[in-house]
Design a protein around this motif. Structure first.
Motif, PDB file in Angstrom:
ATOM      1  N   SER A  57       0.871  -1.423  -0.005  1.00 14.89           N
ATOM      2  CA  SER A  57       0.133   0.062  -0.063  1.00 14.89           C
ATOM      3  C   SER A  57       0.950   1.102   0.150  1.00 14.89           C
ATOM      4  O   SER A  57       0.601   2.270  -0.621  1.00 14.89           O
ATOM      5  N   ALA A  58       1.958   1.191   0.535  1.00 15.50           N
ATOM      6  CA  ALA A  58       2.938   2.379   0.653  1.00 15.50           C
ATOM      7  C   ALA A  58       3.574   2.443  -0.826  1.00 15.50           C
ATOM      8  O   ALA A  58       3.911   3.553  -1.120  1.00 15.50           O
ATOM      9  N   LEU A  59       3.688   1.349  -1.530  1.00 16.86           N
ATOM     10  CA  LEU A  59       4.311   1.420  -3.008  1.00 16.86           C
ATOM     11  C   LEU A  59       2.999   2.291  -3.793  1.00 16.86           C
ATOM     12  O   LEU A  59       3.538   3.064  -4.615  1.00 16.86           O
ATOM     13  N   LYS A  60       1.909   2.071  -3.565  1.00 11.81           N
ATOM     14  CA  LYS A  60       0.926   2.764  -4.209  1.00 11.81           C
ATOM     15  C   LYS A  60       1.203   4.199  -3.925  1.00 11.81           C
ATOM     16  O   LYS A  60       0.631   5.066  -4.780  1.00 11.81           O
ATOM     17  N   THR A  61       1.028   4.508  -2.390  1.00 11.80           N
ATOM     18  CA  THR A  61       1.333   5.800  -2.369  1.00 11.80           C
ATOM     19  C   THR A  61       2.400   6.645  -2.858  1.00 11.80           C
ATOM     20  O   THR A  61       2.298   7.775  -3.559  1.00 11.80           O
ATOM     21  N   ILE A  62       3.595   5.791  -3.020  1.00 12.71           N
ATOM     22  CA  ILE A  62       4.767   6.640  -3.607  1.00 12.71           C
ATOM     23  C   ILE A  62       4.465   6.731  -4.906  1.00 12.71           C
ATOM     24  O   ILE A  62       5.045   7.645  -5.612  1.00 12.71           O
ATOM     25  N   ASN A  63       3.672   5.809  -5.685  1.00 11.65           N
ATOM     26  CA  ASN A  63       3.423   6.004  -6.969  1.00 11.65           C
ATOM     27  C   ASN A  63       2.724   7.309  -7.181  1.00 11.65           C
ATOM     28  O   ASN A  63       2.730   8.080  -8.316  1.00 11.65           O
ATOM     29  N   LYS A  64       1.879   7.518  -6.276  1.00  8.87           N
ATOM     30  CA  LYS A  64       0.980   8.595  -6.570  1.00  8.87           C
ATOM     31  C   LYS A  64       1.513  10.136  -6.215  1.00  8.87           C
ATOM     32  O   LYS A  64       1.334  10.930  -6.744  1.00  8.87           O
ATOM     33  N   ILE A  65       2.128  10.007  -5.029  1.00  9.85           N
ATOM     34  CA  ILE A  65       2.920  11.227  -4.590  1.00  9.85           C
ATOM     35  C   ILE A  65       4.389  11.627  -4.798  1.00  9.85           C
ATOM     36  O   ILE A  65       4.831  12.637  -4.658  1.00  9.85           O
ATOM     37  N   GLY A  66       4.967  10.420  -4.829  1.00 12.57           N
ATOM     38  CA  GLY A  66       6.459  10.621  -5.276  1.00 12.57           C
ATOM     39  C   GLY A  66       7.285   9.896  -3.991  1.00 12.57           C
ATOM     40  O   GLY A  66       6.722  10.271  -2.847  1.00 12.57           O
ATOM     41  N   ILE A  67       8.311   9.485  -4.099  1.00 19.80           N
ATOM     42  CA  ILE A  67       9.227   9.093  -3.133  1.00 19.80           C
ATOM     43  C   ILE A  67       9.750  10.107  -2.191  1.00 19.80           C
ATOM     44  O   ILE A  67       9.679   9.929  -1.219  1.00 19.80           O
TER      45      ILE A  67
END
Length: 78
Positions: free
Chosen positions: A54-64
């Motif tokens: 789920s954190a990977l999806k967040t990273i894809n959305k807002i950036g690392i």
């Protein structure tokens, strides 16, 4: 190594296995974690993190960079 997401703080939960006869035994629900390398352009370096999917999806959305900044504010990352 503990099974904790480095960006969201997600970790294992405890629950029950329930049989057909309704017998209950303790079990663990582990977080869905993956080890992933990310390139941070601001610091010009690679970072390896153990993150939940789920954190990977967040990273894809807002950036690392934004995800790490948010995790530092919450106290999960370094």
């Amino acid at each position: 190594m503990s099974r904790v997401c480095e960006l969201t703080g997600k970790k294992a939960m405890v629950g029950n296995n329930v049989s057909h006869a309704m017998n209950k035994t303790k079990r663990k629900f582990n977080a869905n974690l993956v080890k992933k390398r990310f390139f941070i352009p601001e610091e010009d370096k690679w970072v390896t993190l153990k993150v939940s999917t789920s954190a990977l999806k967040t990273i894809n959305k807002i950036g690392i960079s934004a995800a790490i900044k948010e995790a530092r504010a919450k106290g999960f990352y370094k």
